[in-house]
Design an enzyme around this catalytic site. Structure first.
Site, PDB file in Angstrom:
ATOM      1  N   ASP A 185      42.647  48.571  47.004  1.00 25.69           N
ATOM      2  CA  ASP A 185      43.695  47.607  46.669  1.00 25.69           C
ATOM      3  C   ASP A 185      43.899  47.530  45.165  1.00 25.69           C
ATOM      4  O   ASP A 185      43.803  48.556  44.487  1.00 25.69           O
ATOM      5  CB  ASP A 185      43.318  46.239  47.259  1.00 25.69           C
ATOM      6  CG  ASP A 185      44.533  45.435  47.692  1.00 25.69           C
ATOM      7  OD1 ASP A 185      45.249  44.936  46.817  1.00 25.69           O
ATOM      8  OD2 ASP A 185      44.770  45.317  48.916  1.00 25.69           O
ATOM      9  N   HIS A 224      45.222  40.265  45.339  1.00 29.56           N
ATOM     10  CA  HIS A 224      45.245  40.723  46.730  1.00 29.56           C
ATOM     11  C   HIS A 224      43.906  41.304  47.180  1.00 29.56           C
ATOM     12  O   HIS A 224      43.351  40.923  48.224  1.00 29.56           O
ATOM     13  CB  HIS A 224      46.367  41.755  46.864  1.00 29.56           C
ATOM     14  CG  HIS A 224      46.768  42.075  48.253  1.00 29.56           C
ATOM     15  ND1 HIS A 224      46.508  43.294  48.843  1.00 29.56           N
ATOM     16  CD2 HIS A 224      47.412  41.335  49.172  1.00 29.56           C
ATOM     17  CE1 HIS A 224      46.999  43.300  50.067  1.00 29.56           C
ATOM     18  NE2 HIS A 224      47.562  42.127  50.297  1.00 29.56           N
ATOM     19  N   SER A 398      48.103  41.791  55.780  1.00 28.48           N
ATOM     20  CA  SER A 398      47.097  41.995  54.728  1.00 28.48           C
ATOM     21  C   SER A 398      45.834  41.215  55.024  1.00 28.48           C
ATOM     22  O   SER A 398      44.727  41.668  54.740  1.00 28.48           O
ATOM     23  CB  SER A 398      47.648  41.529  53.376  1.00 28.48           C
ATOM     24  OG  SER A 398      48.394  42.526  52.759  1.00 28.48           O
TER      25      SER A 398
END
Length: 901
Positions: A185, A224, A398
């Site tokens: 990520d 994230h 996600s």
């Protein structure tokens, strides 16, 4: 004329090359500038790579990946003109030590979340009732972490008191110990108070800045990866945030989304420390815009393949992927090549009230579901944040993929021997559809399991997963059968608006190779052109009546090219018997009568096993329960079984219940007469009533011989190694004298038809057609599928494709090959390129009908009057009476030595 021919030639090359929407033609207005320069050496040599870079005023950056690939960058990059850079790359291409070099362009890759107003102090959905319910359910598992009660998906907080049953796995003692998870990520906040003691530097790196620190930029855009990491392995009981699903797992991160993302960046991420990392979790992919077809490039596909072949000591890495957030734009995860890879577990989402989220994409490659967010005023996922603190607003698919990765880590702790395919089996077998059945679109497949294009097989269940993992037996080897539809005239078939075409293939179990009688993955590889790609619908029907919508209409997709050999994937026929008629329906939903197109081709790729995955699975007619022909008893004798029931589903009931002894599904004692006959199988009599008094030399017939013995008898009853002679084939024994009788050669042997025997393949081969001609390779090696290429020949296994050959991961994902680049020239010509995409068509040598170069050694097929059966190149055929080794002619066949003497 020459310029127009060359333009046409390059256009054809471009059409062949563009498999994905992100691949662009050099020089086009929408083609971005290269972002990464990559070279490949024959083998890893860091000193040589540094010297090559220095010779060309460059430097090596970061660590090598895929064994011998290196990132290079220009020294004083900002001071170099485009022309200087281009000339330096041209010189690199001419280097004798560089096998391959490419300037790679970035591809659009997006994180699969969306933005909430993120107020971490917001307690709007916290309730004392939910807190009490968690504490009352299991006082031992009430953690003091302040947001633990808000983790509704762990504490029966979903509507109907549902959750993912993780606490049961914890109560069984599984918390992720000794399992390493890497989040691919935008980085991971490795010093976060809720992560630091679980941080794993061996599962971490920074590919964006080419160092080993994955810490993200603190700019508001790079939270994230850290949030995903917290879902997996946030520390339990430390009064920080909440609790990770696998709170004792080791957690790492790869910083790779905070910059240009090319094929090489993805490959370097996916191949990081594959011997050490167990699970890779990825919550990103191509644009979820409803108009993109895109997937992994050649290097990323190589990384996937090496991962499942070599990762975790050969058991295979587990790749968990978020299915996508394009639901509002009516996107489909079938247009995402990461989720349609057989190597990934594609994970979908469900809301706290057990409904489809507004962002959910539908496709038949999704294997299971975990909880995630719903609308803005409804509960989302609790996790850690950047650079510190917590959030209750993690969102989208996600958030679903890391929850799945955490649950899978619990199963790996319960059984570290699980392979990548074992994990897919137990995830789908233990998924719970019940909480989600109120959503439309559920159906039942041919083996009684509930399936959905929205949710796969249902909600992941941590307790059920670890319990099945503990008793799971490693599945048999996976095989692939390919069925190609031969399109009759007109070919290609025209498509018009509002039309439906049906194409049917009859499947018989892969007679040409090892049978596939128990399905796992099913792929349809198709080529379709249409004026609006989004107006196409593709649906596949199995012989058992299972309907899989491979591609729904996508109103936002106005692409006019269609798709070229796109691999659609369905996991919805898992466990079915593939034998029978398969039908592909191609439908156009366009109301515009001016739109048209063509259907070109399709192939059906069936992956699966010859025998049942587990001993208590149903046994289909014509299949064998354990080995190629027999189940071995504990006392060393053999019980042979014969199919009797023509209906492979006779008496079969839904689900994966444990069947009691004697029910015909493998339960109970497999050596008992009852167990072997009730389910449609009949055991051979293990005691001969009237053995014939036959002798063979000084040996006396023991009677009751194995079925593979011929009528001459045997010296040991019911033993394939005790035959005097074989009824079919005699197979040499490994590491011992003697032979055993078989009906077909085992893996690692090839059939010598002249001697009615099975001989061992070369140790370099996994399977072979001749001793030194491999059909498949061991490990992650690649198979040469070109005749007479330099010092290599068809059937050799290599670690990397040699210069001039390209890797083909698509035609057989279980055994990638080294093939010639597609020849855009007419028959009798080859493409004489300059290594930079330019060139012209040149005439083959007169000995060649088709070729890949100018000499007779580079013939792909010999011309009329020439042959290459005697030696490795085409030369004139021998005339009557001529000996090939005397007059240097080519024999049309390889003659036995006895006939040549």
């Amino acid at each position: 004329m020459r310029l127009s021919l060359l333009a046409l030639l390059l256009a054809v090359v471009g059409i062949w090359a563009i498999e994905h929407d992100s691949v662009c033609e050099e020089g086009s207005a929408d083609c971005p500038e290269p972002s990464h320069l990559v070279i490949r050496l024959a083998k890893r040599d860091d000193t040589l790579a540094a010297a090559i870079a220095d010779q060309h005023d460059m430097r090596v950056v970061g660590r090598p990946f895929l064994d011998s690939h290196y990132f290079l960058e220009h020294v004083d990059d900002s001071k170099k003109t485009k022309r200087h850079k281009r000339e330096a790359v041209e010189r690199l291409r001419d280097s004798a030590d560089v096998e391959w070099v490419e300037e790679q362009r970035p591809r659009s890759r997006v994180k699969r979340d969306y933005t909430f107003f993120d107020d971490t102090a917001d307690q709007s959905f916290s309730t004392n009732d939910r807190h009490k319910r968690s504490d009352a359910r299991d006082p031992k598992r009430y953690w003091p972490d302040p947001l633990y009660p808000e983790q509704w998906y762990l504490v029966k907080g979903a509507v109907g008191n549902y959750d993912m049953n993780v606490i049961e796995a914890w109560d069984l003692g599984y918390t992720g110990k000794n399992v390493s998870v890497s989040i691919l990520d935008d980085g991971i906040q490795r010093d976060h108070l809720d992560l630091y003691s679980n941080y794993d530097p061996m599962a971490s790196t920074d590919i964006n800045d080419h160092d080993d620190d994955p810490t993200p930029q603190n700019n508001g855009d790079n939270k994230h990866g850290t949030r995903c990491a917290g879902e997996v392995a946030a520390i339990a009981g430390n009064n920080q945030c909440g609790v990770g699903v696998a709170y004792n797992a080791k957690i790492g991160g790869v910083r790779m989304l905070d910059g240009p993302v090319s094929d090489s960046v993805e490959a370097a991420s996916l191949s990081l420390n594959q011997h050490h990392i167990d699970i890779y979790s990825a919550s990103w992919g191509p644009e979820d815009d409803g108009k993109t077809f895109d997937g992994p490039g050649p290097l990323a596909r190589q990384a996937f393949y090496k991962g499942i072949k070599e990762g975790r000591g050969g058991k295979g890495n587990i790749f968990v992927w978020a299915s996508g957030n394009g639901g509002q734009r009516q996107d489909s995860c079938s247009a995402d090549g990461y989720t349609t890879s057989i190597y990934t577990l594609s994970i979908s989402s469900a809301t706290f009230d057990n409904h489809r989220p507004w962002y959910l994409e539908e496709c038949p490659s999704s294997i299971a579901t975990t909880y995630s967010s719903a609308n803005m005023n409804e509960p989302a996922i609790v996790t850690v944040d950047v650079p510190s603190g917590c959030t209750k607003k993690h969102t989208g698919t996600s958030a679903s993929a890391p929850l799945a990765a955490g649950i899978i880590a619990l199963a790996l702790e319960a059984n570290p021997s699980l392979t990548w395919r074992d994990m897919q089996h137990i995830v789908l077998r233990t998924a719970n559809p019940t909480p989600l059945l109120n959503n439309p679109g559920w159906s039942t497949n041919g083996v009684g399991r509930k399936i959905s294009n929205k949710f796969g097989y249902g909600l992941m269940d941590g307790g059920a997963l670890v319990k099945m993992a503990k008793k799971w037996q490693t599945v048999p080897e996976q095989h692939m059968c390919t069925y190609e539809y031969k399109l009759s005239e007109p070919n290609p078939r025209p498509l018009t608006s509002r039309s439906i075409l049906n194409f049917t293939l009859s499947v018989g179990g892969c007679e040409s190779g090892t049978p596939v009688l128990y399905l796992e993955h099913v792929q349809v590889v198709a080529t379709v052109r249409f004026g609006k790609r989004g107006d196409l619908r593709l649906t596949l029907y199995s012989p058992r009546g299972t309907r899989s919508e491979l591609l729904p209409p996508r109103p936002q997709d106005f692409n006019t090219n269609g798709f070229h050999k796109w691999p659609f994937l369905s996991v919805q026929m898992w466990g079915e018997d593939p034998r029978g008629d398969w039908t592909l329906t191609v439908e156009t939903v366009s109301e515009n009568r001016n739109l048209g197109g063509t259907f070109h081709d399709w192939m059906l790729l069936l992956y699966g096993t010859e025998s049942p995955a587990q001993s208590n699975d149903p046994v289909y007619a014509g299949a064998v329960p354990v080995s190629a022909s027999a189940r071995h008893r504990a006392d060393g004798t053999t019980q042979v079984q014969f199919a009797r029931s023509p209906d492979p589903f006779a008496g079969f009931t839904a689900g994966d219940a444990s069947f009691p002894a004697g029910d015909g599904f493998g339960g109970g004692d497999p050596t008992s007469a009852a167990a072997s006959s009730v389910g449609g199988y009949m055991a051979a009599d293990t005691e001969a009533k009237n053995p014939q008094e036959l002798t063979y030399g000084d040996l006396k017939n023991a009677g009751n011989c194995h079925p593979e013995c011929d009528d001459s008898g045997c010296h040991e009853s019911q033993s394939a190694t005790g035959c005097f002679k074989c009824r079919n084939l005699a197979q040499s024994q490994r590491n011992r004298a003697g032979f055993k009788c078989v009906s077909t050669c085992d893996a690692g042997y090839f059939e010598d038809k002249a001697q009615h025997s099975c001989k061992m393949c070369s140790p370099k081969c996994k399977t072979c057609s001749q001793q030194e001609v491999c059909d498949s390779c061991t490990g992650a090696q690649l198979l040469i599928d070109v005749d007479h290429y330099g010092q290599l020949d068809h059937g050799q296994c290599v670690a990397e494709c040699p210069k001039g050959l390209m890797t083909d991961y698509d035609s057989d994902p279980l055994q990638p090959k080294c093939i010639l680049p597609k020849n855009p020239c007419a028959k009798g010509y080859f493409f004489a390129g300059d290594g930079r995409g330019s060139g012209s068509c040149a005439v083959c040598h007169e000995a060649c009908a088709t070729c890949h170069g100018p000499s007779p050694v580079q013939c792909d097929q010999c011309n009329t009057g020439y042959a290459n059966k005697t030696v490795g190149y085409c030369r004139p055929c021998c005339k009557s009476g001529e000996q090939p080794d005397v007059v240097h002619c080519g024999s049309l066949q390889i003659l036995p030595a006895s006939l040549l003497s």
